[in-house]
Structures are given as structure tokens and as C-alpha cells.
Write an enzyme that holds these catalytic residues in place. Structure first.
Site, PDB file in Angstrom:
ATOM      1  N   SER A 113       1.833  -7.796  -1.023  1.00 34.98           N
ATOM      2  CA  SER A 113       2.553  -8.749  -0.169  1.00 34.98           C
ATOM      3  C   SER A 113       1.834 -10.089  -0.044  1.00 34.98           C
ATOM      4  CB  SER A 113       2.841  -8.150   1.203  1.00 34.98           C
ATOM      5  OG  SER A 113       1.721  -8.188   2.031  1.00 34.98           O
ATOM      6  N   SER A 114       0.587 -10.176  -0.501  1.00 34.19           N
ATOM      7  CA  SER A 114      -0.089 -11.483  -0.512  1.00 34.19           C
ATOM      8  C   SER A 114       0.616 -12.439  -1.471  1.00 34.19           C
ATOM      9  CB  SER A 114      -1.543 -11.337  -0.959  1.00 34.19           C
ATOM     10  OG  SER A 114      -2.197 -10.450  -0.110  1.00 34.19           O
ATOM     11  N   THR A 157       0.138 -21.273  20.950  1.00 31.05           N
ATOM     12  CA  THR A 157      -1.188 -20.909  21.455  1.00 31.05           C
ATOM     13  C   THR A 157      -1.944 -19.980  20.496  1.00 31.05           C
ATOM     14  OG1 THR A 157      -2.390 -19.784  23.232  1.00 31.05           O
ATOM     15  CG2 THR A 157      -0.132 -19.074  22.873  1.00 31.05           C
ATOM     16  N   GLN A 158      -3.254 -20.131  20.508  1.00 29.96           N
ATOM     17  CA  GLN A 158      -4.104 -19.223  19.712  1.00 29.96           C
ATOM     18  C   GLN A 158      -4.203 -17.846  20.371  1.00 29.96           C
ATOM     19  OE1 GLN A 158      -7.945 -21.080  19.095  1.00 29.96           O
ATOM     20  NE2 GLN A 158      -6.995 -22.971  18.386  1.00 29.96           N
ATOM     21  N   CYS A 159      -3.815 -17.778  21.657  1.00 29.46           N
ATOM     22  CA  CYS A 159      -3.867 -16.479  22.348  1.00 29.46           C
ATOM     23  C   CYS A 159      -2.793 -15.556  21.784  1.00 29.46           C
ATOM     24  CB  CYS A 159      -3.588 -16.655  23.838  1.00 29.46           C
ATOM     25  SG  CYS A 159      -4.813 -17.638  24.684  1.00 29.46           S
ATOM     26  N   THR A 183       1.763  -4.680   4.204  1.00 26.45           N
ATOM     27  CA  THR A 183       1.623  -5.027   5.624  1.00 26.45           C
ATOM     28  C   THR A 183       1.085  -6.445   5.838  1.00 26.45           C
ATOM     29  OG1 THR A 183      -0.596  -4.058   5.668  1.00 26.45           O
ATOM     30  CG2 THR A 183       1.244  -2.630   6.341  1.00 26.45           C
ATOM     31  N   THR A 235       0.814  -1.225   0.000  1.00 30.69           N
ATOM     32  CA  THR A 235       0.000   0.000   0.000  1.00 30.69           C
ATOM     33  C   THR A 235       0.841   1.266   0.000  1.00 30.69           C
ATOM     34  OG1 THR A 235      -1.809  -1.088   1.113  1.00 30.69           O
ATOM     35  CG2 THR A 235      -1.718   1.277   1.348  1.00 30.69           C
TER      36      THR A 235
HETATM   37  N1  ASP Z   1      -2.478  -5.687   0.396  1.00 26.93           N
HETATM   38  C1  ASP Z   1      -1.416  -4.807   0.834  1.00 26.93           C
HETATM   39  C2  ASP Z   1      -0.144  -5.634   0.940  1.00 26.93           C
HETATM   40  O1  ASP Z   1       0.070  -6.299   1.898  1.00 26.93           O
HETATM   41  C3  ASP Z   1      -1.775  -4.195   2.134  1.00 26.93           C
HETATM   42  C4  ASP Z   1      -0.757  -3.248   2.681  1.00 26.93           C
HETATM   43  O2  ASP Z   1       0.293  -3.002   2.169  1.00 26.93           O
HETATM   44  O3  ASP Z   1      -1.067  -2.684   3.739  1.00 26.93           O
HETATM   45  O4  ASP Z   1       0.622  -5.608   0.022  1.00 26.93           O
END
Ligand code: ASP
Length: 345
Positions: free
Chosen positions: A61-62, A280-282, A92, A16
């Protein structure tokens, strides 16, 4: 130390932070590093040299995977002697995975590698990207009297906090305050002054020698326990052909239902060489399998503790250790040792 001695390599992978809104469709689209610099003219005010490296095309980043982590390690290795610090602009969504992976792959790191990004594109008036980028560069360029980096490790800077990369998790999809290090204190806070938490930072290696690692084995899975989970779901994961490791996300301090089939399946998987790691999931706290019968039974089945590891760190550490071709026994032992400050044992 005179900051003139610093020099930074800014690596732009995408995300982003480097996006701009398409006026016709309203969708976010990538733009170049050059345009990014145009939106942050303050970059030219740093007294030290900032060189740039751009991924072309920039990536959401996905789409980032172990291949990209290898590429980042290669870029850092090729430029290691030329720069005093590295800032990686990254989406992110998977930033915590990349930071965790790099912390294991860059053994012996003695310079700052800081990942940052933003929730709002840099081209938007209220962007958080500008602040994140400028402070990351400032921290990456900070040297002590002897010319050593103040932060010789892989970290994430976001919304005034510098956090250890392999301790950090994305916790919010819209707040600027999007990352948290639940189980480890922050490494630095940026206010009027940048206050470093020297006690927690990685110490300087007096004989620094970067030892990069490139081998990762992605034959791992995450199995999250929930009330009512069915045997066929667990079986279908544990029976995946070629699978070598499983991160088991359990309740509380590492507990799972006392179902005969669950223990039998886990125990058979462990016996056949699968590495099963309990986390842990916590958000906060650590696995202590000895605490309750519901955790102890997992220990007896051969499951090892991931202590207070984040999911991101546990998954990438498992890929890293399996990539070395170690025996399951060695991988299990190493999962219980802190390699890069990722767990508190
Ligand atoms: N979909 C974006 C990424 O991770 C989201 C971001 O950068 O905040 O590339």
C-alpha cells in the site's frame, strides 16, 4: 432480510494480508487470491455469493496513489448494481488515505465499502487477517428488512471495530489493534454479536444515485510545525511551483509560533490563492483558532480550520476539491463543510 440476497465483491489490492514468508529469504512476498482462499476455507461457508477481483500484481500500500483510487472507483462503479457490498483488502500503511479518498469520490454511496487488511500475513498461524476478512464480509453483506445495506458508507474494519473510513488513522505498526477513530464513535463492534451504532451511521438515501468523481489534484503538501522550525523550511514549501494547498499541522487547538515571518509568509501564500488548512497534531480534539492569540493570528492570515479532521482526510479532501477546479475561495468554504461525515463543525 435473508442474507441469500447479498452478494459481495472482494477486491484484493495487496498488503500484508495476502502475503506469505519466503522460506529462503524470510521476506514477505505477495501471493494470489486463490491461495488466500485456500488459507480461509471458511469463505465458502457464507450463504451468499462472493466474487473476487484481484490486482495483478498485488501492491504494497506504500505504492498506492490517486491513480489507484480512481481504479478502485471504476471497479466499484462497474459492479455497483451487481453486488450489495464491497470489501477491499488493502495494506494497512495507507489504508486510511484510501478510505478517506473513496469517501469523497463515491458521492451518494448507498452500499457498504469496507477496507480491511492485517498485521500478520494470512499464511501465519496467529494471523489477524482471517477474523478481519470474515467479519468484514459479514458486515458488508448485512441488509435491513428493506434490503438496504446496514453500513452505506466507506469504512475500515480492524480488530473488532468498524470505523468511518475518513475518521480513521493507523496508530500502531505492530499491534493487532492498529487503527483508531479518535474523533468519531465506532460504527459497529464485533463480539459474539455485531452491534451497529445506528445513530452514527450514514442514513440511507431514499433516492440513491451514485455519483463517482475521478478528478484529484495532488499539488498539495503537509507542513508540520515544530519548535525551532526555520523560515527557509516554511518558505521552501510555500514557494513550491504549482502547489495549490497546504495542510498545516499545528499545536493543540490550532496554534503556531508568533513569528513575524511565519505569518507574513502564510498570509502572502493565502493571498496568492494557496489554500492553507489548519489541523492539529494531537490525535484527538479539534482546531479552534479563536481560542488563543497564537491560533487567531493564523485565522487573520487567511488560514482555514480543518476542525477535527485526520491528516489523511484533510489531504485527500483537499486533492478532491482542488481536482474540481474550484476557486481557492470555494475550496476554503468546502473544507469547512462536512462532505462525507469527515469533520464535526
Ligand atoms: N506494507 C504493508 C502495506 O501497507 C503493511 C500492511 O499491509 O500491513 O501494504
Amino acid at each position: 432480510m435473508n442474507p441469500h440476497n447479498s452478494s459481495i465483491l472482494l477486491i484484493y489490492t495487496g498488503g500484508t494480508i495476502g502475503m506469505i514468508e519466503n522460506p529462503e529469504t524470510g521476506a514477505l512476498e505477495n501471493f494470489s487470491l486463490e491461495q488466500l482462499q485456500k488459507h480461509i476455507p471458511e469463505l465458502s461457508q457464507f450463504s451468499f455469493h462472493i466474487a473476487t477481483y484481484q490486482f495483478d500484481p498485488p501492491m504494497d500500500s506504500s505504492d498506492i496513489d490517486p491513480e489507484v483510487w480512481r481504479r478502485l472507483v471504476q471497479i466499484i462503479v462497474a459492479n455497483y448494481d451487481r453486488y450489495t457490498g464491497f470489501v477491499i483488502l488493502h495494506g494497512t500503511d495507507t489504508m486510511a488515505y484510501t478510505a478517506s479518498a473513496l469517501s469523497f469520490m463515491l458521492e451518494g454511496l448507498n452500499k457498504a465499502v469496507i477496507l480491511t487488511g492485517s498485521q500478520l500475513p494470512i499464511g501465519v498461524l496467529r494471523t489477524d487477517g482471517k477474523e478481519n476478512l470474515l467479519t468484514s464480509i459479514e458486515i458488508a453483506g448485512a441488509l435491513d428488512e428493506a434490503g438496504n445495506s446496514l453500513v452505506p458508507e466507506v469504512s475500515i474494519f480492524f480488530e473488532n471495530h468498524l470505523m468511518r473510513g475518513n475518521r480513521t488513522t493507523k496508530i500502531n505498526a505492530e499491534n493487532f489493534n492498529a487503527f483508531r477513530s479518535f474523533n468519531f464513535p465506532v460504527l459497529a463492534r464485533a463480539g459474539i454479536h455485531i452491534k451497529y451504532n445506528n445513530v452514527q451511521l450514514h442514513p440511507h438515501d431514499v433516492h440513491p444515485k451514485l455519483k463517482p468523481h475521478y478528478l484529484l489534484d495532488a499539488n498539495v503538501a503537509i507542513l508540520k510545525i515544530f519548535p525551532g522550525i526555520q523560515e527557509n523550511v516554511v518558505a521552501s514549501i510555500l514557494n513550491i511551483e504549482g502547489l495549490k494547498g497546504v495542510i498545516l499541522e499545528t499545536y493543540g487547538s490550532g496554534n503556531a509560533p508568533r513569528k513575524e515571518w511565519l505569518l507574513r509568509r502564510l498570509s502572502n501564500a493565502c493571498e496568492s490563492g494557496m489554500v492553507v488548512v489548519n489541523i492539529t497534531q494531537c490525535n484527538a480534539g479539534s482546531v479552534e483558532m479563536e481560542r488563543y492569540e497564537t491560533g487567531y493570528q493564523l485565522l487573520q492570515a487567511g488560514v482555514v480550520s480543518g476542525y477535527d479532521s485526520t491528516t489523511e482526510s484533510a489531504v485527500t479532501k483537499l486533492m478532491f476539491l482542488l481536482g474540481h477546479g474550484h476557486t481557492p475561495e470555494v475550496v476554503r468554504q468546502q473544507m469547512c463543510i462536512s462532505l462525507a461525515g469527515e469533520i464535526t463543525v
